[in-house]
Write an enzyme that holds these catalytic residues in place. Structure first.
Site, PDB file in Angstrom:
ATOM      1  N   GLY A 171     -83.676   2.277  51.355  1.00 53.67           N
ATOM      2  CA  GLY A 171     -84.211   3.641  51.001  1.00 53.67           C
ATOM      3  C   GLY A 171     -83.196   3.998  50.078  1.00 53.67           C
ATOM      4  N   ARG A 172     -83.101   5.492  49.614  1.00 55.28           N
ATOM      5  CA  ARG A 172     -82.345   6.065  48.828  1.00 55.28           C
ATOM      6  C   ARG A 172     -80.913   5.796  49.009  1.00 55.28           C
ATOM      7  NH1 ARG A 172     -86.108   9.816  50.498  1.00 55.28           N
ATOM      8  NH2 ARG A 172     -87.692  10.651  48.758  1.00 55.28           N
ATOM      9  N   ILE A 173     -80.455   5.800  50.201  1.00 54.56           N
ATOM     10  CA  ILE A 173     -78.985   5.673  50.109  1.00 54.56           C
ATOM     11  C   ILE A 173     -78.491   4.161  49.969  1.00 54.56           C
ATOM     12  CG2 ILE A 173     -77.035   5.830  51.959  1.00 54.56           C
ATOM     13  CD1 ILE A 173     -78.494   7.826  53.539  1.00 54.56           C
TER      14      ILE A 173
ATOM     15  N   ARG B  52     -77.215   4.376  62.343  1.00 49.80           N
ATOM     16  CA  ARG B  52     -77.188   4.691  63.563  1.00 49.80           C
ATOM     17  C   ARG B  52     -76.468   3.774  64.580  1.00 49.80           C
ATOM     18  NH1 ARG B  52     -78.028   8.707  61.545  1.00 49.80           N
ATOM     19  NH2 ARG B  52     -79.793   9.932  61.355  1.00 49.80           N
TER      20      ARG B  52
ATOM     21  N   GLU C  47     -71.733   7.392  70.723  1.00 53.43           N
ATOM     22  CA  GLU C  47     -70.815   8.428  70.191  1.00 53.43           C
ATOM     23  C   GLU C  47     -71.218   9.919  70.652  1.00 53.43           C
ATOM     24  OE1 GLU C  47     -72.436   9.798  65.839  1.00 53.43           O
ATOM     25  OE2 GLU C  47     -71.781   7.557  65.931  1.00 53.43           O
TER      26      GLU C  47
ATOM     27  N   HIS D  67     -68.501   9.355  62.422  1.00 48.73           N
ATOM     28  CA  HIS D  67     -69.499   9.929  61.836  1.00 48.73           C
ATOM     29  C   HIS D  67     -69.358  10.914  60.661  1.00 48.73           C
ATOM     30  CE1 HIS D  67     -74.049  10.155  62.998  1.00 48.73           C
ATOM     31  NE2 HIS D  67     -73.939  10.384  61.748  1.00 48.73           N
TER      32      HIS D  67
END
Length: 350
Positions: free
Chosen positions: A167-169, A261, A290, A310
């Site tokens: 995707g975008r990232i 994730r 986490e 994170h």
């Protein structure tokens, strides 16, 4: 005139809170602290709420939605992910869910590249040597703390970057990596995606960047990539997608980076892979379970695992924009206007 109530479970900054305060018919109940509010406070103040603005650490479930009552219209989370929200509970009440994608694309792409460099170049081990005061005692040798080089040396072999999710990232990450000398990009994507449309996108993006982009299966990403970036959603479909089987297929010099994730990776399998040197290293912004990750966690104990808490979206600019988007989502939901970034809840539960 009707009045509306919004519960905000953290101080999200003056810019975002100002968006809500500017609405004269909205009463805001704010937990004005950085730590997570006690559940009892949330449930008590939920009564009569028309909207919630929550963070990843706040559970949105039947208990909370029942406490609010039937007038509730919208839940807005200041996060891209929404695993903390019970989608079935939202869908059966026909509630809106807003989230904050897109604005954190660049920040997460930056930190993904940082983790790839840190893991490949043993930066975690090197930093620990300095912090522990061991640098003066370290015996230098020609290959001390050496690791695989991500950038391409003249005459060196072909470099391939792999993505799980594109995707975008992932695309922003690829743009940052091309100047390092990567010549090819492989990715595995969701079967739900329009593959014809993605093929056109891949050709256009590859032409812009001067790199070959190819969609392949998950096994090929593992086998052929020098660095693998995990940038897929969480949930049942991707739970432990990176398993012992996946890790055994990776190159011994390869680096795994997870900025998506924690549940995508089997932590025990990854710790075993690092200990037994199936792969070179791992850069992790997220870990399953986490934030309950202590010093005795198997990945924290692995020298070639760089683990950070994170921090992917952690720039002042990005968090401010996320907060403002979350505020606009909750306001729009209350007033019956389209959310700026909404989740199609029913798509996930049908």
């Amino acid at each position: 005139m009707s009045r509306f109530k919004v519960v905000v479970t953290r101080n999200i900054g003056p810019d975002a809170l100002g968006i809500i305060r500017a609405c004269n018919d909205i009463d805001m109940v704010l937990w004005n602290h950085d730590e997570r509010p006690e559940r009892e406070w949330v449930l008590r103040n939920a009564q009569g709420a028309h909207g919630f603005l929550v963070l990843m650490s706040d559970k949105v479930n039947d208990e909370l939605l029942d406490a609010a009552g039937p007038q509730l219209r919208v839940v807005s989370t200041m996060s891209v992910g929404f695993e903390h929200c019970d989608l079935r509970a939202l869908a059966k009440r026909d509630l809106l869910l807003g989230h904050t994608p897109d604005v954190l694309t660049d920040a997460v792409a930056d930190i993904g590249v940082m983790l790839a460099l840190m893991a490949s170049r043993n930066a975690g081990q090197g930093h620990k040597i300095v912090l522990d005061g061991q640098w003066p005692k370290m015996v230098w040798a020609p290959f001390t703390l050496c690791g695989p080089q991500i950038s391409t040396l003249s005459g060196a072999g072909r470099r391939t970057v792999g993505f799980v999710g594109f995707g975008r990232i992932a695309q922003a990450t690829l743009k940052r990596l091309v100047p390092f000398g990567f010549q090819s990009c492989l990715y595995a994507g969701s079967k739900r995606q329009n593959q014809d449309a993605n093929r056109e996108r891949d050709v256009e993006l590859g032409s812009q960047l001067g790199i070959v982009i190819e969609r392949v299966d998950l096994e090929e990403v593992a086998k052929a990539s020098d660095v693998v970036f995990l940038l897929c959603p969480g949930g049942e479909e991707t739970h432990h997608l990176v398993s012992e089987s996946f890790l055994r297929k990776m190159k011994r010099t390869a680096v795994l980076v997870n900025v998506s994730r924690g549940t995508v990776v089997d932590s025990n399998a990854l710790a075993k892979a690092l200990k037994e040197e199936w792969i070179w290293g791992a850069g992790l912004d997220v870990v399953e379970g986490e934030p309950d990750i202590g010093q005795d966690h198997p990945l924290v104990k692995e020298p070639r695992a760089v683990v950070i808490p994170h921090m992917g979206s952690g720039t002042h600019e990005t968090r401010t924009e996320m907060a403002k988007l979350a505020a606009m989502n909750v306001v729009n939901g209350i007033y019956g206007r389209p959310l700026l970034a909404g989740v199609d809840v029913k798509r996930y539960v049908d």
